[in-house]
Design a protein around this motif. Structure first.
Motif, PDB file in Angstrom:
ATOM      1  N   THR A  43      31.731  76.942  24.286  1.00 44.95           N
ATOM      2  CA  THR A  43      30.506  76.337  23.748  1.00 44.95           C
ATOM      3  C   THR A  43      30.827  75.468  22.542  1.00 44.95           C
ATOM      4  O   THR A  43      30.336  74.338  22.430  1.00 44.95           O
ATOM      5  CB  THR A  43      29.488  77.433  23.378  1.00 44.95           C
ATOM      6  N   VAL A  44      31.674  75.980  21.647  1.00 41.74           N
ATOM      7  CA  VAL A  44      32.025  75.195  20.453  1.00 41.74           C
ATOM      8  C   VAL A  44      32.794  73.937  20.850  1.00 41.74           C
ATOM      9  O   VAL A  44      32.583  72.867  20.276  1.00 41.74           O
ATOM     10  CB  VAL A  44      32.809  76.048  19.435  1.00 41.74           C
ATOM     11  N   LYS A  45      33.671  74.034  21.855  1.00 40.35           N
ATOM     12  CA  LYS A  45      34.375  72.834  22.328  1.00 40.35           C
ATOM     13  C   LYS A  45      33.386  71.776  22.815  1.00 40.35           C
ATOM     14  O   LYS A  45      33.574  70.584  22.568  1.00 40.35           O
ATOM     15  CB  LYS A  45      35.342  73.191  23.461  1.00 40.35           C
ATOM     16  N   LEU A  46      32.345  72.204  23.516  1.00 39.89           N
ATOM     17  CA  LEU A  46      31.325  71.264  23.976  1.00 39.89           C
ATOM     18  C   LEU A  46      30.625  70.617  22.780  1.00 39.89           C
ATOM     19  O   LEU A  46      30.435  69.398  22.742  1.00 39.89           O
ATOM     20  CB  LEU A  46      30.313  71.975  24.877  1.00 39.89           C
ATOM     21  N   LEU A  47      30.259  71.428  21.774  1.00 37.87           N
ATOM     22  CA  LEU A  47      29.606  70.885  20.584  1.00 37.87           C
ATOM     23  C   LEU A  47      30.524  69.911  19.848  1.00 37.87           C
ATOM     24  O   LEU A  47      30.096  68.828  19.439  1.00 37.87           O
ATOM     25  CB  LEU A  47      29.180  72.019  19.646  1.00 37.87           C
ATOM     26  N   VAL A  48      31.789  70.291  19.689  1.00 41.28           N
ATOM     27  CA  VAL A  48      32.761  69.416  19.027  1.00 41.28           C
ATOM     28  C   VAL A  48      32.896  68.112  19.795  1.00 41.28           C
ATOM     29  O   VAL A  48      32.941  67.030  19.216  1.00 41.28           O
ATOM     30  CB  VAL A  48      34.126  70.133  18.881  1.00 41.28           C
ATOM     31  N   SER A  49      32.937  68.215  21.107  1.00 35.48           N
ATOM     32  CA  SER A  49      33.064  67.031  21.949  1.00 35.48           C
ATOM     33  C   SER A  49      31.896  66.069  21.716  1.00 35.48           C
ATOM     34  O   SER A  49      32.094  64.861  21.533  1.00 35.48           O
ATOM     35  CB  SER A  49      33.127  67.456  23.415  1.00 35.48           C
ATOM     36  N   GLU A  50      30.697  66.596  21.706  1.00 28.19           N
ATOM     37  CA  GLU A  50      29.509  65.748  21.509  1.00 28.19           C
ATOM     38  C   GLU A  50      29.463  65.174  20.098  1.00 28.19           C
ATOM     39  O   GLU A  50      29.197  63.983  19.916  1.00 28.19           O
ATOM     40  CB  GLU A  50      28.233  66.544  21.805  1.00 28.19           C
ATOM     41  N   LEU A  51      29.720  66.019  19.088  1.00 29.15           N
ATOM     42  CA  LEU A  51      29.652  65.534  17.710  1.00 29.15           C
ATOM     43  C   LEU A  51      30.776  64.548  17.399  1.00 29.15           C
ATOM     44  O   LEU A  51      30.559  63.555  16.697  1.00 29.15           O
ATOM     45  CB  LEU A  51      29.681  66.719  16.743  1.00 29.15           C
ATOM     46  N   ALA A  52      31.967  64.804  17.926  1.00 26.61           N
ATOM     47  CA  ALA A  52      33.082  63.869  17.710  1.00 26.61           C
ATOM     48  C   ALA A  52      32.816  62.543  18.427  1.00 26.61           C
ATOM     49  O   ALA A  52      33.117  61.471  17.888  1.00 26.61           O
ATOM     50  CB  ALA A  52      34.395  64.485  18.183  1.00 26.61           C
ATOM     51  N   THR A  53      32.254  62.610  19.628  1.00 21.89           N
ATOM     52  CA  THR A  53      31.915  61.377  20.348  1.00 21.89           C
ATOM     53  C   THR A  53      30.937  60.545  19.535  1.00 21.89           C
ATOM     54  O   THR A  53      31.094  59.327  19.406  1.00 21.89           O
ATOM     55  CB  THR A  53      31.332  61.700  21.735  1.00 21.89           C
ATOM     56  N   ASN A  54      29.937  61.194  18.953  1.00 25.04           N
ATOM     57  CA  ASN A  54      28.979  60.468  18.115  1.00 25.04           C
ATOM     58  C   ASN A  54      29.670  59.874  16.887  1.00 25.04           C
ATOM     59  O   ASN A  54      29.375  58.748  16.486  1.00 25.04           O
ATOM     60  CB  ASN A  54      27.837  61.379  17.679  1.00 25.04           C
ATOM     61  N   ALA A  55      30.598  60.623  16.292  1.00 21.09           N
ATOM     62  CA  ALA A  55      31.310  60.128  15.112  1.00 21.09           C
ATOM     63  C   ALA A  55      32.181  58.920  15.448  1.00 21.09           C
ATOM     64  O   ALA A  55      32.347  58.022  14.623  1.00 21.09           O
ATOM     65  CB  ALA A  55      32.171  61.246  14.515  1.00 21.09           C
ATOM     66  N   VAL A  56      32.720  58.884  16.655  1.00 19.67           N
ATOM     67  CA  VAL A  56      33.554  57.762  17.089  1.00 19.67           C
ATOM     68  C   VAL A  56      32.692  56.565  17.467  1.00 19.67           C
ATOM     69  O   VAL A  56      32.970  55.436  17.096  1.00 19.67           O
ATOM     70  CB  VAL A  56      34.452  58.173  18.279  1.00 19.67           C
ATOM     71  N   ARG A  57      31.628  56.818  18.186  1.00 21.97           N
ATOM     72  CA  ARG A  57      30.839  55.745  18.786  1.00 21.97           C
ATOM     73  C   ARG A  57      29.814  55.130  17.841  1.00 21.97           C
ATOM     74  O   ARG A  57      29.745  53.913  17.705  1.00 21.97           O
ATOM     75  CB  ARG A  57      30.125  56.296  20.021  1.00 21.97           C
ATOM     76  N   HIS A  58      29.004  55.911  17.187  1.00 26.86           N
ATOM     77  CA  HIS A  58      27.835  55.372  16.510  1.00 26.86           C
ATOM     78  C   HIS A  58      28.079  54.627  15.203  1.00 26.86           C
ATOM     79  O   HIS A  58      27.365  53.672  14.929  1.00 26.86           O
ATOM     80  CB  HIS A  58      26.772  56.452  16.343  1.00 26.86           C
ATOM     81  N   PRO A  59      29.063  54.979  14.386  1.00 33.17           N
ATOM     82  CA  PRO A  59      29.262  54.157  13.187  1.00 33.17           C
ATOM     83  C   PRO A  59      29.641  52.723  13.515  1.00 33.17           C
ATOM     84  O   PRO A  59      29.483  51.836  12.710  1.00 33.17           O
ATOM     85  CB  PRO A  59      30.401  54.863  12.447  1.00 33.17           C
ATOM     86  N   LYS A  60      30.125  52.476  14.725  1.00 33.74           N
ATOM     87  CA  LYS A  60      30.546  51.129  15.111  1.00 33.74           C
ATOM     88  C   LYS A  60      29.415  50.333  15.751  1.00 33.74           C
ATOM     89  O   LYS A  60      29.588  49.167  16.030  1.00 33.74           O
ATOM     90  CB  LYS A  60      31.728  51.222  16.081  1.00 33.74           C
ATOM     91  N   GLU A  61      28.266  50.973  15.996  1.00 32.04           N
ATOM     92  CA  GLU A  61      27.148  50.233  16.578  1.00 32.04           C
ATOM     93  C   GLU A  61      26.685  49.188  15.590  1.00 32.04           C
ATOM     94  O   GLU A  61      26.608  49.437  14.391  1.00 32.04           O
ATOM     95  CB  GLU A  61      25.992  51.179  16.918  1.00 32.04           C
ATOM     96  N   GLY A  62      26.411  48.029  16.075  1.00 30.22           N
ATOM     97  CA  GLY A  62      25.953  46.948  15.212  1.00 30.22           C
ATOM     98  C   GLY A  62      27.095  46.166  14.583  1.00 30.22           C
ATOM     99  O   GLY A  62      26.889  45.132  13.999  1.00 30.22           O
ATOM    100  N   VAL A  63      28.327  46.677  14.689  1.00 27.29           N
ATOM    101  CA  VAL A  63      29.487  45.948  14.186  1.00 27.29           C
ATOM    102  C   VAL A  63      29.965  45.028  15.291  1.00 27.29           C
ATOM    103  O   VAL A  63      30.100  45.441  16.434  1.00 27.29           O
ATOM    104  CB  VAL A  63      30.624  46.934  13.790  1.00 27.29           C
ATOM    105  N   GLN A  64      30.201  43.782  14.961  1.00 32.41           N
ATOM    106  CA  GLN A  64      30.638  42.832  15.969  1.00 32.41           C
ATOM    107  C   GLN A  64      32.016  43.227  16.482  1.00 32.41           C
ATOM    108  O   GLN A  64      32.939  43.467  15.705  1.00 32.41           O
ATOM    109  CB  GLN A  64      30.678  41.431  15.369  1.00 32.41           C
ATOM    110  N   GLN A  65      32.149  43.353  17.785  1.00 28.31           N
ATOM    111  CA  GLN A  65      33.403  43.776  18.410  1.00 28.31           C
ATOM    112  C   GLN A  65      34.279  42.559  18.667  1.00 28.31           C
ATOM    113  O   GLN A  65      33.840  41.584  19.239  1.00 28.31           O
ATOM    114  CB  GLN A  65      33.129  44.507  19.731  1.00 28.31           C
ATOM    115  N   GLY A  66      35.519  42.639  18.250  1.00 22.33           N
ATOM    116  CA  GLY A  66      36.465  41.561  18.474  1.00 22.33           C
ATOM    117  C   GLY A  66      37.557  42.033  19.416  1.00 22.33           C
ATOM    118  O   GLY A  66      37.306  42.791  20.341  1.00 22.33           O
ATOM    119  N   SER A  67      38.777  41.609  19.136  1.00 19.61           N
ATOM    120  CA  SER A  67      39.913  42.022  19.962  1.00 19.61           C
ATOM    121  C   SER A  67      40.201  43.506  19.749  1.00 19.61           C
ATOM    122  O   SER A  67      39.741  44.110  18.792  1.00 19.61           O
ATOM    123  CB  SER A  67      41.148  41.199  19.579  1.00 19.61           C
TER     124      SER A  67
END
Length: 190
Positions: A43-67
């Motif tokens: 269960t904790v692995k699932l929670l870590v997976s979801e929270l880490a995915t959000n930490a990787v993905r969401h701070p970059k939203e709105g940032v212009q993606q380049g190379s």
């Protein structure tokens, strides 16, 4: 005689695609050494997976993606903390995004957007608070070290069970077992 401090472990990772897998491996290693119940570890692995995915993905939203090189140079860090407090495993993830997490009700066929819903449904309680002396926020969730039996009080993931323990503690939405089942099947395929 003084009591030993509760077990605690931290891991700082770059917010790159491989970070989520490394966070899961770290979680398994640490909780196994601490003697946590195998179901709680999953269960904790699932929670870590979801929270880490959000930490990787969401701070970059709105940032212009380049190379891809530019994305690599723009990589930031986030931190996962695991600890056992009063019979519960608490996972906390700090990231640089100050926006609070939002529980979304998405359709069964949606391919994303259920991470916070899963955290809310699978944890005993969860919440977030602003990071202290750093940018961003900390999202946390708790799971019993030994899974609770289902009964009138419910077990982990019962949305009626809320505790007092953190700023902005959130209540889980109603649980749709079909959505949870499909998500678990998808996570097992990772």
């Amino acid at each position: 005689m003084s009591q030993a401090p509760p077990p605690r472990a931290r891991l700082l990772l770059a917010d790159t695609p491989n970070a989520v897998g490394l966070a899961r491996l770290h979680t398994t290693d640490v909780l196994s050494r601490w003697g946590a119940h195998p179901d709680s570890i999953e269960t904790v692995k699932l929670l870590v997976s979801e929270l880490a995915t959000n930490a990787v993905r969401h701070p970059k939203e709105g940032v212009q993606q380049g190379s891809s090189y530019a994305q690599w140079r723009a990589a930031q860090t986030f931190e996962i903390a695991l600890e056992i407090v009063n019979g519960f495993i608490r996972v906390s993830v700090w990231d640089r995004d100050s926006r609070p997490p939002v529980v979304k009700q998405v359709g069964v066929e949606a391919t994303g957007g259920r991470g916070v819903f899963i955290v809310a449904a699978m944890s005993r309680r969860w919440g977030c608070y602003p990071a202290h002396q750093m940018p961003g926020k900390v999202v946390w969730a708790e799971v019993p070290v030994v899974p609770e039996k289902d009964g009138p009080e419910g077990g982990a993931g019962n949305p009626g069970r809320r505790g007092k323990g953190g700023p902005e503690e959130s209540k889980a939405p109603p649980i749709d077992p079909n959505v949870i089942g499909r998500v678990l099947v998808g996570v097992r395929g990772l």
